[in-house]
Motif scaffolding. Structure first.
Motif, PDB file in Angstrom:
ATOM      1  N   PHE A 156       0.898  -1.126  -0.086  1.00 38.58           N
ATOM      2  CA  PHE A 156       0.065  -0.035  -0.098  1.00 38.58           C
ATOM      3  C   PHE A 156       0.897   1.355   0.289  1.00 38.58           C
ATOM      4  CE2 PHE A 156      -2.732  -3.043   2.286  1.00 38.58           C
ATOM      5  CZ  PHE A 156      -3.582  -3.298   1.430  1.00 38.58           C
ATOM      6  N   SER A 201       6.105   0.948   0.949  1.00 34.77           N
ATOM      7  CA  SER A 201       5.654  -0.087  -0.094  1.00 34.77           C
ATOM      8  C   SER A 201       6.836  -0.979  -0.287  1.00 34.77           C
ATOM      9  CB  SER A 201       5.621   0.822  -1.476  1.00 34.77           C
ATOM     10  OG  SER A 201       6.781   1.308  -1.732  1.00 34.77           O
ATOM     11  N   VAL A 257      -6.035  -3.633   4.929  1.00 36.88           N
ATOM     12  CA  VAL A 257      -6.879  -3.917   3.685  1.00 36.88           C
ATOM     13  C   VAL A 257      -8.345  -3.187   3.857  1.00 36.88           C
ATOM     14  CG1 VAL A 257      -8.159  -5.311   2.094  1.00 36.88           C
ATOM     15  CG2 VAL A 257      -5.941  -5.979   2.805  1.00 36.88           C
ATOM     16  N   ALA A 312       2.270   1.466  -5.600  1.00 36.13           N
ATOM     17  CA  ALA A 312       1.979   1.519  -4.023  1.00 36.13           C
ATOM     18  C   ALA A 312       2.267   2.937  -3.651  1.00 36.13           C
ATOM     19  CB  ALA A 312       2.644   0.408  -3.405  1.00 36.13           C
ATOM     20  N   HIS A 370      -3.839   0.784  -3.861  1.00 37.46           N
ATOM     21  CA  HIS A 370      -3.646  -0.485  -3.151  1.00 37.46           C
ATOM     22  C   HIS A 370      -3.477  -1.845  -4.272  1.00 37.46           C
ATOM     23  CE1 HIS A 370      -5.383   1.489   0.150  1.00 37.46           C
ATOM     24  NE2 HIS A 370      -6.598   1.744  -0.335  1.00 37.46           N
ATOM     25  N   TYR A 383      -2.103  -5.815  -4.705  1.00 40.27           N
ATOM     26  CA  TYR A 383      -1.673  -7.358  -4.106  1.00 40.27           C
ATOM     27  C   TYR A 383      -1.079  -8.119  -5.076  1.00 40.27           C
ATOM     28  CZ  TYR A 383      -2.269 -11.365  -1.463  1.00 40.27           C
ATOM     29  OH  TYR A 383      -2.289 -12.603  -0.703  1.00 40.27           O
TER      30      TYR A 383
END
Length: 233
Positions: free
Chosen positions: A21, A32, A41, A74, A79, A81
């Motif tokens: 993030f 990050s 999250v 990030a 966001h 993943y």
């Protein structure tokens, strides 16, 4: 997304490297480079209900540069993943555990359409980045649109993969021997909260779930005592 607040990573790590993030996204967020605990999250359902206009987009980074793309995204305040797992490899004659992407070259980015287009089409530093397209749909021009993952599926995916278990598998349908059609939830262990179907994969009882447009993922071995049928709740 309160269920994610209880997730812990392998060996109790609180900052999985696969979750990135922006440094200032939350008051306690890390940089990050080091990632951030899954408890940060955001609540995607509430964001959606308030008209945030964001989705989980799937991006493809060529030549294994997903980490490089994730760091950039990030740092830009978005966001992102990457699902990872530990694997065992021989390095300089010694077997070592190495953290690698579960699904090579793919990263998942939570943003709106304009920002997604900016990353893919108008950011020179991310020239190696493209959309992962939805080959099961067509837009008004007859082309495949960029793939987006439903919020509940992404929540389940994150729950299943943040522990970075070496036994996680990206599997084909032919590898899954299902025991029934019921949806189950894991109620104990590393995969607590994950939902899917019980199947025998690689000789073990596991829970298998779908990531729309991408494929199937299976957990590690799950004892029957750790499973509860969702339909009976």
């Amino acid at each position: 997304m309160s269920t994610l607040s209880n997730v812990t990573t392998r060996r109790g790590e609180s900052n999985p490297h696969s979750v990135r993030f922006a440094p200032d996204a939350f008051p306690e967020a890390k940089s990050s480079k080091t990632g951030v605990s899954v408890r940060y999250v955001p609540d995607y359902e509430n964001i959606t209900e308030s008209g945030g206009g964001k989705n989980w987009y799937v991006f493809r980074a060529s030549y294994g540069r997903e980490d490089k793309a994730a760091d950039y995204i990030a740092a830009d305040g978005t966001h992102v993943y990457i699902a990872k797992r530990y694997t065992r490899k021989m390095i300089n004659g010694k077997q070592k555990k190495v953290l690698e992407p579960l699904i090579p070259n793919l990263l998942f980015v939570y943003t709106n359409e304009d920002k997604a287009d900016e990353y893919v089409k108008r950011t020179p530093a991310l020239s190696f980045l493209t959309y992962y397209y939805n080959h099961f749909a067509q837009d008004e021009t007859g082309k495949n649109p960029p793939l987006t993952i439903p919020y509940k599926e992404m929540e389940n995916f994150i729950l299943a993969t943040t522990n970075q278990s070496e036994h996680l598998k990206f599997v084909d349908e032919s590898q899954c021997h299902y025991k029934g059609g019921e949806t189950v939830r894991v109620i104990e262990g590393l995969f607590k909260g994950v939902e899917g179907r019980v199947a025998r994969v690689a000789g073990q009882q596991r829970v298998v779930f779908s990531l729309s447009g991408i494929g199937l993922i299976s957990t590690a071995y799950i004892p029957t005592a750790f499973l509860r049928c969702v339909d009976t709740e």
